[in-house]
Design an enzyme around this catalytic site. Structure first.
Site, PDB file in Angstrom:
ATOM      1  N   TRP A 167     -33.516 -61.166  -9.571  1.00  0.00           N
ATOM      2  CA  TRP A 167     -32.708 -60.009  -9.957  1.00  0.00           C
ATOM      3  C   TRP A 167     -32.208 -60.049 -11.385  1.00  0.00           C
ATOM      4  CZ3 TRP A 167     -28.446 -62.494 -11.456  1.00  0.00           C
ATOM      5  CH2 TRP A 167     -28.028 -63.618 -10.755  1.00  0.00           C
ATOM      6  N   LYS A 191     -42.783 -57.804  -4.638  1.00  0.00           N
ATOM      7  CA  LYS A 191     -41.526 -57.709  -3.881  1.00  0.00           C
ATOM      8  C   LYS A 191     -40.373 -57.926  -4.856  1.00  0.00           C
ATOM      9  CE  LYS A 191     -38.483 -60.264  -1.917  1.00  0.00           C
ATOM     10  NZ  LYS A 191     -37.265 -59.461  -2.069  1.00  0.00           N
ATOM     11  N   SER A 245     -35.068 -69.184  -7.671  1.00  0.00           N
ATOM     12  CA  SER A 245     -34.410 -70.488  -7.580  1.00  0.00           C
ATOM     13  C   SER A 245     -35.399 -71.573  -7.149  1.00  0.00           C
ATOM     14  CB  SER A 245     -33.262 -70.407  -6.571  1.00  0.00           C
ATOM     15  OG  SER A 245     -33.780 -70.031  -5.317  1.00  0.00           O
ATOM     16  N   TYR A 255     -45.216 -72.323   2.561  1.00  0.00           N
ATOM     17  CA  TYR A 255     -45.951 -71.171   3.128  1.00  0.00           C
ATOM     18  C   TYR A 255     -47.442 -71.304   2.819  1.00  0.00           C
ATOM     19  CZ  TYR A 255     -41.317 -68.773   2.964  1.00  0.00           C
ATOM     20  OH  TYR A 255     -39.998 -68.420   3.096  1.00  0.00           O
ATOM     21  N   GLU A 267     -41.837 -70.213 -11.302  1.00  0.00           N
ATOM     22  CA  GLU A 267     -40.957 -70.287 -12.476  1.00  0.00           C
ATOM     23  C   GLU A 267     -39.539 -70.384 -11.937  1.00  0.00           C
ATOM     24  OE1 GLU A 267     -41.921 -70.731 -15.353  1.00  0.00           O
ATOM     25  OE2 GLU A 267     -43.991 -70.018 -15.358  1.00  0.00           O
ATOM     26  N   CYS A 302     -32.421 -68.009 -16.760  1.00  0.00           N
ATOM     27  CA  CYS A 302     -32.979 -69.306 -16.348  1.00  0.00           C
ATOM     28  C   CYS A 302     -32.942 -70.323 -17.470  1.00  0.00           C
ATOM     29  CB  CYS A 302     -34.396 -69.124 -15.848  1.00  0.00           C
ATOM     30  SG  CYS A 302     -35.432 -68.251 -17.024  1.00  0.00           S
ATOM     31  N   GLU A 401     -27.369 -75.750 -11.646  1.00  0.00           N
ATOM     32  CA  GLU A 401     -27.472 -74.473 -12.365  1.00  0.00           C
ATOM     33  C   GLU A 401     -26.340 -73.555 -11.905  1.00  0.00           C
ATOM     34  OE1 GLU A 401     -30.779 -71.895 -11.312  1.00  0.00           O
ATOM     35  OE2 GLU A 401     -31.081 -71.500 -13.445  1.00  0.00           O
TER      36      GLU A 401
END
Ligand code: NAD
Length: 499
Positions: A167, A191, A245, A255, A267, A302, A401
């Site tokens: 976001w 997504k 994250s 997955y 990333e 980031c 972080e």
């Protein structure tokens, strides 16, 4: 809306319309379940609108559409220069609608609209143009073979790509993944983060207007555990590119391992050092870069320079100047001109940051600026610029972080000690270094274990250079530059025996 002088964004916001349905196979559609979720404006805590809440079933439909588009070669089969033209049309449309997209981004994310207009939008446009322009200039290879043999080493699109987006820079990161993937002839299913879906849906309208064929670009709206996981596990998704994250990044490796071994590009987070040596003279430009490093985008960046490593000899003078300068970064309404720090993404994230500030005090850090939530009366989520002095690199605020406007100051005595502290982190995304000594600049930038080291500035470079992380900041490759094209292609060897 076209670009001209700065409009009254607060006025425009009142009549702004939003696309709220998923975009699958060239059409805007409700979720199959009919469910929706709300998205909130972080500047005031009010609901903006409701968005289609997709799940696994919608992902099935989107993947089938993307796969059909890939297999009949309606896009992959075009000459590279034809894909280039369509993507350049898309870049022009994004540029033309920059003010509207910046407004949507600000309303959904809380960032100052002027930042979105000055940084996020030009970045997205440049990204699309750069990768569009690259695609008819990337050559394949032929190896040295005897006269009766021909070898070709060719790059081919990988197929259906899933892209899961965070976001903090919703449109810029969407462009960073979509542009090279589409330039190379792949189909993509995006997504967006559930907090910031709206700019992606407006972007989808522009994709259709640019003439990119149905099914090639799709958006499935919804939550990570449903839509994100379904993309990560789908057997027909050949590549999954994720920004977010480190914690969630790990899931995508799982997955992939438990499904079709799809290629995974991650990333992830960072805890980047900004190192100031004692040989620097003019402090003001450094102070300005340090502020951009930790305060730009509310610190929700980031590669934020969240650890200030400063030589003990100049610490006093530097910190005094940093405090003075940080005070000039106004926290305010994201739509008002002059606001430098807008709202944080949501109350949960704001409370996490306040929790880190509390832990900093409890673990012995000395709070020398800020530390509080502000503008409560707006109903939004704001924290003032915050600085901790006397931080040890072992403290939680120096290791984890925070993703907010919180700077930790750590003192060092020697270049070797600075390198050791800089590298004492599970992350390795970025670093910046301020020095007047070329030898120190070279030595330290080579010694730091990070994907990008900027010297005498805070920067991630531009599209021409790769971006990605060492250690737990990244996995599987690099974004931006020609290297991005490696992520979205397979290499094939063709070996021809001549008669
Ligand atoms: P996040 O990891 O919480 O979410 C990112 C995306 O993953 C969202 O779309 C979310 O819906 C989805 N997701 C969440 N749980 C999931 C699950 N179980 N399965 C599948 N998908 C899931 O990250 P965020 O809070 O949106 O973004 C902040 C993080 O992103 C920070 O750590 C930041 O450092 C990182 N980030 C990294 C870069 C980079 O290039 N390295 C750039 C921007 C942000």
């Amino acid at each position: 809306m076209t670009n001209s002088i700065r409009p009254n964004f607060a006025e425009l916001a009142k009549s702004q319309k939003f696309q709220t349905k998923a975009f699958i196979d060239g059409k805007f559609v409700d979720s199959i379940s009919g469910k929706t979720f709300t998205t909130v404006n972080p500047a005031n805590g009010r609901v903006i609108t409701s968005i289609a809440e997709c799940d696994k079933q919608d992902v099935e439909v989107a993947v089938a559409a993307a796969k059909a588009a890939f297999e009949d070669r309606r896009w992959a089969g075009l000459a590279p220069k034809e894909r280039k033209r369509a993507l350049l049309r898309l870049a022009d449309l994004v540029e033309k609608h920059s003010q509207e997209l910046a407004l949507i981004e600000s309303l959904d994310n809380g960032k100052p609209v002027d930042d979105a207009l000055a940084a996020d939008l030009p970045d997205a446009v440049e990204t699309i143009r750069w990768h569009a322009e690259a695609i008819d200039k990337l050559y394949d290879q032929s190896s040295p073979t005897p006269g009766d043999l021909v070898s070709l080493v060719v790059r081919e699109p990988i197929g259906v790509v899933g892209a899961v987006i965070p976001w903090n820079f919703p449109l810029a990161i969407l462009a960073m993944k979509t542009a090279p993937a589409l330039a190379g002839g792949n189909s993509i299913i995006v997504k967006p983060a559930e907090q910031t879906t709206l700019s992606a849906l407006r972007f989808a309208e522009l994709v259709a207007e640019a003439g990119i064929p149905d099914g090639v670009f799709n958006i499935v709206t919804g939550f990570g555990e449903t839509v994100g996981q379904a993309l990560g596990r789908h057997p027909d998704v050949e590549c999954l590119t994720f920004t977010g994250s480190t914690e969630v990044g790990r899931y995508f490796l799982k997955y992939s391992a438990e499904s079709n071994l799809k290629k995974v590009i991650l990333e992830l987070g960072g805890k980047s050092p900004a190192i100031v040596m004692d040989d620097v003279d003019d402090l003001q430009p450094i102070v300005e870069q340090l502020a951009i490093g930790i305060l730009f985008s509310q610190g929700e960046n980031c590669s934020a320079g969240s650890r200030l490593l400063v030589h003990e000899k100049i610490k006093g003078r530097l910190i005094e100047a940093v405090i003075e300068h940080f005070k000039s970064w106004t926290v305010g309404d994201p739509l008002v001109e002059g606001t430098r720090i807008g709202a944080l993404i949501d109350d949960k994230h704001m409370n996490n940051i306040l929790g880190y500030i509390k832990s900093g005090v409890e673990e012995g850090g000395r709070l020398i600026l800020g530390g509080n939530q502000v503008r409560q009366e707006t109903g939004g989520y704001y924290i003032e610029p915050t600085i901790f002095d006397d931080v040890s690199n072992k403290m939680t605020i120096a290791q984890e972080e925070i993703f907010g406007p919180v700077l930790s100051v750590i003192t060092f005595k020697t270049v070797e000690e600075a390198i050791e502290i800089a590298n004492d982190s599970p992350y390795g995304l970025a670093a910046s270094l301020y020095t007047n000594n070329l030898h120190t600049a070279h030595k330290v930038s080579r010694a730091i274990r990070a994907g990008t080291v900027s010297v005498n500035c805070f920067s991630e470079g531009d599209q021409s250079v790769p971006f990605g992380g060492f250690k737990q900041s990244g996995f599987g490759g690099r974004e931006k530059s020609f290297m991005a094209h490696d992520q979205y292609s397979e290499v094939k060897t063709i070996w021809i025996q001549l008669k």
